[in-house]
Every structure is written in C-alpha cells, then in structure tokens.
Scaffold this active site. Structure first.
Site, PDB file in Angstrom:
ATOM      1  N   GLY A 156      -0.295   0.988   0.424  1.00 14.25           N
ATOM      2  CA  GLY A 156      -0.305   2.145  -0.462  1.00 14.25           C
ATOM      3  C   GLY A 156       0.657   1.975  -1.617  1.00 14.25           C
ATOM      4  O   GLY A 156       1.476   1.045  -1.633  1.00 14.25           O
ATOM      5  N   PRO A 157       0.591   2.871  -2.602  1.00 12.27           N
ATOM      6  CA  PRO A 157       1.477   2.795  -3.763  1.00 12.27           C
ATOM      7  C   PRO A 157       2.946   2.945  -3.354  1.00 12.27           C
ATOM      8  O   PRO A 157       3.245   3.446  -2.261  1.00 12.27           O
ATOM      9  CB  PRO A 157       1.029   3.988  -4.634  1.00 12.27           C
ATOM     10  CG  PRO A 157      -0.322   4.357  -4.135  1.00 12.27           C
ATOM     11  CD  PRO A 157      -0.349   3.998  -2.686  1.00 12.27           C
ATOM     12  N   THR A 188       7.545   2.903   4.684  1.00 12.78           N
ATOM     13  CA  THR A 188       8.744   2.564   5.463  1.00 12.78           C
ATOM     14  C   THR A 188       9.207   3.759   6.293  1.00 12.78           C
ATOM     15  O   THR A 188       9.703   3.598   7.412  1.00 12.78           O
ATOM     16  CB  THR A 188       9.873   2.103   4.519  1.00 12.78           C
ATOM     17  OG1 THR A 188       9.371   1.061   3.672  1.00 12.78           O
ATOM     18  CG2 THR A 188      11.058   1.574   5.294  1.00 12.78           C
ATOM     19  N   GLU A 193       2.948  16.812 -32.543  1.00 17.65           N
ATOM     20  CA  GLU A 193       2.773  17.520 -31.258  1.00 17.65           C
ATOM     21  C   GLU A 193       1.756  18.653 -31.388  1.00 17.65           C
ATOM     22  O   GLU A 193       0.989  18.918 -30.455  1.00 17.65           O
ATOM     23  CB  GLU A 193       4.121  18.069 -30.769  1.00 17.65           C
ATOM     24  CG  GLU A 193       5.172  17.014 -30.486  1.00 17.65           C
ATOM     25  CD  GLU A 193       4.742  16.017 -29.434  1.00 17.65           C
ATOM     26  OE1 GLU A 193       3.916  16.367 -28.571  1.00 17.65           O
ATOM     27  OE2 GLU A 193       5.210  14.871 -29.481  1.00 17.65           O
TER      28      GLU A 193
END
Length: 641
Positions: A230-231, A237, A454
């Site tokens: 996974g990422p 862990t 923006e």
C-alpha cells in the site's frame, strides 16, 4: 530483562583505558620516578668537575651508568637551571643527571670514596640488582597489551548476543529484534482504526498460530506468508506492531536493509541465522519491513557486479521461505509500497500466499482514525469528527496523526486550554499549503497579479460542472506558493474524460486570467503547468483516452520500464504523443480564456475583493456569480494553486 542483567555492572571502556594509563605511570614511578622528570645526561668529565667542586649530594651507580643527585645550593646556580624543576614546574628532587661510567667502574668508585672522605659527597651506593623486578618491568606492558587485546576481542565476539549485533565476529548473525511484550510498547488491534479487511486477514494469521488445530483438522494448511502492500503512511508497519502485540508467539522484527552489508555473503548468512532462530522458537512470526530492499526483481538493473550480493540474499530468502527443508511453523509478514518491483518468485503462492492491500482510508475510516488520535488530546466538546473526516480526503493514517499533532501545537501556541475546530482547519492548511508567510514583501503590481490568478481559478471552477468548486481562496503566501485555493472534490473511484478536461481547464484558469486582464503571462503558473501536463500525459499514454492513439497504454505495472534505455513506442508515435498532449492543454487554455472573457467584470470584482480581504470564501463567490447550478455536496480539501 532479568534482574541479573539489570544489576550487572557495565564497565565503560574509558575506565579501562584510564586504568591502563595509571598502570604505566605507576611502572615508571616505581622504576625510578621518571614519570615526573627526565634526568639530563652529562659527560664523565663534567661529573668529576661537579664532584670536585662539592655540588654533588648523592650518587647511585649501576653496572654501566650512575644517577647523580645535586645539592640544593648547586641547583640555585645558573649552570644547573635546566634541571632545577620537574615537568610540573615543581622543585626537582632528583636524580638530576645520568652519567655513563663504563663496564669497569673501579676508578669511578675510588673517586666517590675520596670525595666522601673529603666531605664533598654525602653518600653513594650501588643500585640493588633485582632480576624479578627487571623482568616484571619488562613484561608488564606486554601482559597489559595482551589482556587488552583479549578483552576487546571478547567484546567484539559477544557484543550482540541477543540479536546478532554488528561486530566483526557477529557480522553474519541476524539483526532481528525479538519483540518483548513486557518491556516494549504494546500495540493491539484496538489501536488500529479503519483497515477492516486488512485487519481481518492479519487477525486470522494470528489465529492460525494460536489455534492451528482448528484449520489443520479439516486438511487446511497454515499460510507461509502475507505481504502488506500500500501507499506510504497507510498503516502497514502499525498492523505488524499489532500482530506483535496480539500474538502469543515469538515475533522477530527487522528491516530489509538489515540484510545488506558491504561484505560478500553476509546477507545470505543473516537470512539463514534469522530462520534458524525462528525455527528454534517456532511457532513464530518474522516481520520484514521494506522488503523491496532485498526482494527487488533479479537481473533487471544489474549494470554492475554490486548487485550480486543482494541477489544472493534474495535467493537464500526464497529457499528459506519455501525450499527443500521448509518448516511450516514460521510465518513471514512483509511490508512494502513498491510491490511492482518485487521478484516474481518471491510473490508466488507458497511463499507469500496472501497479498493484503492497505489502501488510503475512506471517509468512514478517516473518522475512526481521527477518534484514535484524538484520545490523548484535550479537545473542545463541540468538535465533530465527521467534519474533520470530510476535510481530509486523500489523507493517509500518518497524515491524520500529523494533523492532530499540528492542531495541538497550534492551540498551545495560541495559549488555548483545548483544541477546537479552527485549530484543525489551520493544521490542514499548514500541512497542505505550508507555513503562512504574512511578512513576505510583495509589491502592489505582484499582489494584483496573484489576486487575478487566484480569481481565475475560482471563476473557472465555479462555472464548469465537473471541476471542483472553490470553498476558500487566499493570496497570503504559504510555503513556496504565493497563493492557495481550497477545493471541494468528489471522492471518485473512476474518472471520465470530461471530468479530467474540466479539471485541466480550471487549472489553466490562473494563467488564462493573467492573459485576459493584463495581456501578459508570468512564471506564477509553474505548478499549474506541471499538474496539467501530467494529467494530459496520463490521458494520452496511460488511460487510453485519446482518439488518435486509441485504446493503447504504455504503462508498465511491473515498474521495470524505468531501467530500459529504449521507449516502448516509435519516434513517429512519440511525436504524435507530444502533439496530442500539447493540443489537449492548448484547447483547455483557450476554453478558459473564452469563459473568462465572458465573465471579465465578475473576475475583476472577485480580484478586488481578494486584494482587500486577502482571503475569500464560498459566500463571496455566491454574491458575485450566484448559486452554482450543478451544486454537489462533498468533502473539502485544500490544494495548492
């Protein structure tokens, strides 16, 4: 740790070195006090001159030399100023001079006897012969050096008895840490929020070892291993720590890099030693974090001989996991975020029977993770975890832990007694956008350009159906960006071409606004261009969403394409890809310019409000543009403009 180990005296090496130094000083002191001063050599004629003039107080002679002690009156003369003081600047008590007398010193002793009878010499004597003393003084330094060498060698050999250590005689031993549930911090499955599917499979592995008869009685076999994929930051862990906390069996933990060493054959030796220890304590669990350090596919990037050692380590790991002498009572857990580069032989069933994908948490799982990390915080009573989960789409468990910690730090900085909703919003802004830099000096022209840029993003995203509408826009510099915008994206599992094109158009809205208002463009759109180029390249080369190239992809899921020097397509196709990417971007850029030309007045009005307030919200956009016709409810997420 046992009481005996706790009470055992730990000797510092510096104490040993200090003791050796003191021994040498004592030897020198016993041997004649030469540790404190250095007698000056003088000739025999000079000695007779000192003797005849009555300057000598005492003489101690040996077979070939003699030590001369001067009287205090003689030491005060200029002639003997060099021997007046010892090394520490104190009065030198002697001996002051040494003189070579030769093998036959009958004449020398006659001279001494005459000087004593005449009262010129106080006393003289022969140095006592001590064979044992000389032998001890000669051999003691050698004995001390040998003892020191033996001590250091024993230290190096037994430096890591529990887990192998990294000393010279233990270099082939495993570095795995055996989990101690009494002294180590215990993490249980209750501390792991979300990840329901992964937790279920991991809990089953623990159950295999606790109650194997339940599965083996009907003919089932206990899995050899499970790979957590996974990422980064999703909790791989942490799941392993929970297994260590829950399992009532020995748990060996180490990193893939612990096998890597500069010496040939060490990695394979450590693998053998690790499985040997685990088999001796079976049933047991071995956890290898970041297994891609040794499990990378063989022969793919072997441009130099340095790769052979890692491949030997991998070969030994494959043999231990499912080789000729396999032991079924050892389960291997491993974690990686690079499963695409792992060797196929390592991934096959019989070694890693299960691949557990640990994905980014969804909104429900994010709420559970927040509840875990909010427990130690003093939070306000009206804090809504559902609201916090909506604010953080795409955040991993590690990101959420960071948000909670950052919110607590912000609240403490403001001298608050508890952490409230605004602290969490500020924490999300801080993590995604960077540190706010209100003191950054910006000229009026630059401030207006940033505001127009923006406002262009805000206008385009408000006008397009599939673009994420803005909730908040600011021109206060954050991190490396001069302005930032907060969107309301949908959490999509699949994305359609029209959705990607609308997002690209909104991304180009900043540069398009500069072109419409100033008829000039600037370097301020760098991050926008990077984002839109990646999107366009993905549409053309990965997802097969381009009509000219058709249903074809050049994506390599194995991850090995990065090691190839050649591209998987011809030069003609490469030119077509470049043209299609450029065409996609330019098309959306012109589309953004067209929309902004139609809404030029509203764009300027929005920019003026932004210059005045520096921060505007959804309500300000609704006052100018009216209600959005295709309004959708979704979670907020800040993203840099």
């Amino acid at each position: 740790m046992s009481k005996e180990n706790k009470n055992k005296l730990k000797v510092s090496p510096w104490l040993i070195y200090g003791g050796i130094l003191l021994i040498f000083l004592a030897i020198n002191f016993v041997a004649g006090g030469s540790a404190w001063h250095d007698p000056k050599p003088t000739s025999l004629s000079n000695f007779y001159s000192y003797l005849d003039s009555g300057q000598v107080d005492k003489v101690i002679y040996g077979k070939t030399s003699a030590e001369v002690y001067l009287k205090q009156d003689a030491l005060k003369t200029e002639e003997h100023k060099n021997v007046r003081e010892d090394l520490f600047g104190k009065p030198n008590k002697g001996p002051h001079y040494t003189v070579i007398t030769g093998d036959k010193n009958e004449v020398f002793t006659q001279k001494l006897e005459e000087a004593r009878r005449e009262g010129k010499l106080s006393d003289y004597s022969a140095e006592p012969e001590s064979m044992w003393g000389d032998l001890l003084i000669t051999l003691l330094p050698i004995i001390v050096l040998v003892a020191l060498w033996i001590f250091m060698m024993r230290r190096m050999a037994g430096g890591g008895a529990a887990g192998g250590g990294g000393q010279i005689f233990n270099i082939g031993k495993s570095k795995a840490k055996l989990f101690d549930e009494k002294n180590d911090i215990k993490v249980t499955f209750k501390d792991v929020a979300g990840l329901e599917g992964a937790k279920e499979e991991i809990q089953e592995i623990v159950e295999f070892l606790k109650n194997p008869e339940k599965y083996t009685s009907i003919g089932g076999k206990i899995p050899k291993g499970a790979l957590l994929v996974g990422p980064p930051g999703t909790g791989k862990t942490l799941l392993a720590k929970a297994v260590a906390g829950e399992a009532k069996v020995p748990f060996f933990s180490l990193s893939g890099s612990d096998f890597v060493e500069m010496f040939v054959g060490v990695g394979a030796s450590r693998v053998r030693d690790l499985f040997k220890q685990a088999k001796e304590k079976s049933p047991a669990i071995i956890f290898i974090d970041e297994i891609d350090a040794v499990g990378r596919a063989r022969g793919k990037n072997n441009f130099s001989g340095s790769n052979d050692e890692r491949e030997n380590t991998l070969n030994q790991l494959l043999t231990e996991m499912d080789g000729f002498g396999t032991n079924t009572n050892v389960i291997v857990l491993a974690a990686t975020n690079r499963a695409d580069v792992l060797d196929k032989a390592l991934m096959r069933a019989g070694r890693f029977d299960r691949q557990i994908y640990v994905d980014l948490p969804d909104i429900r799982e994010r709420k559970e993770i927040f509840e875990v990390h909010l427990k130690p915080l003093k939070k306000s009573e009206d804090l809504d975890t559902d609201f916090l989960a909506k604010q953080t789409p795409g955040f991993s468990g590690a990101d959420i832990a960071n948000v909670c910690n950052e919110a607590a730090l912000i609240a403490a900085r403001k001298d608050k007694k508890s952490v409230d909703k605004q602290d969490f919003l500020d924490a999300v802004d801080r993590i995604v956008g960077g540190l706010e830099k209100k003191n950054k000096i910006i000229s009026k022209e630059e401030k207006k350009a940033i505001a127009v840029h923006e406002a262009g993003h805000a206008t385009i995203s408000w006008m397009l159906e599939h673009a994420a509408p803005l909730v908040k826009v600011t021109i206060v510099p954050r991190g490396q960006s001069l302005g930032a915008a907060w969107y309301l994206p949908e959490e999509r599992l699949i994305v359609r071409p029209e959705q990607m094109l609308d997002e690209m158009c909104a991304t180009m809205g900043g540069r398009a606004a500069e072109k419409v208002i100033f008829d000039k463009i600037s370097t301020g759109a760098l991050s926008d261009l990077e984002k839109v180029t990646k999107q366009a390249r993905a549409m053309v080369t990965i997802y097969g969403l381009n009509d000219k190239l058709g249903n074809i992809t050049y994506y390599d899921s194995s991850g090995q394409s990065e090691y190839n020097f050649s591209k998987p397509y011809s030069e003609e196709t490469a030119n077509m890809i470049d043209k299609e990417i450029s065409s996609l971007i330019e098309e959306q850029y012109q589309r953004a310019i067209s929309i902004l030309n139609d809404n030029r007045d509203k764009l300027l009005k929005l920019a003026d409000i932004l210059i005045e307030k520096e921060v505007i919200f959804k309500d300000d956009l609704e006052e100018i543009f009216g209600k959005r016709p295709f309004e959708k409810s979704g979670p907020e997420v800040p993203t840099e403009a």
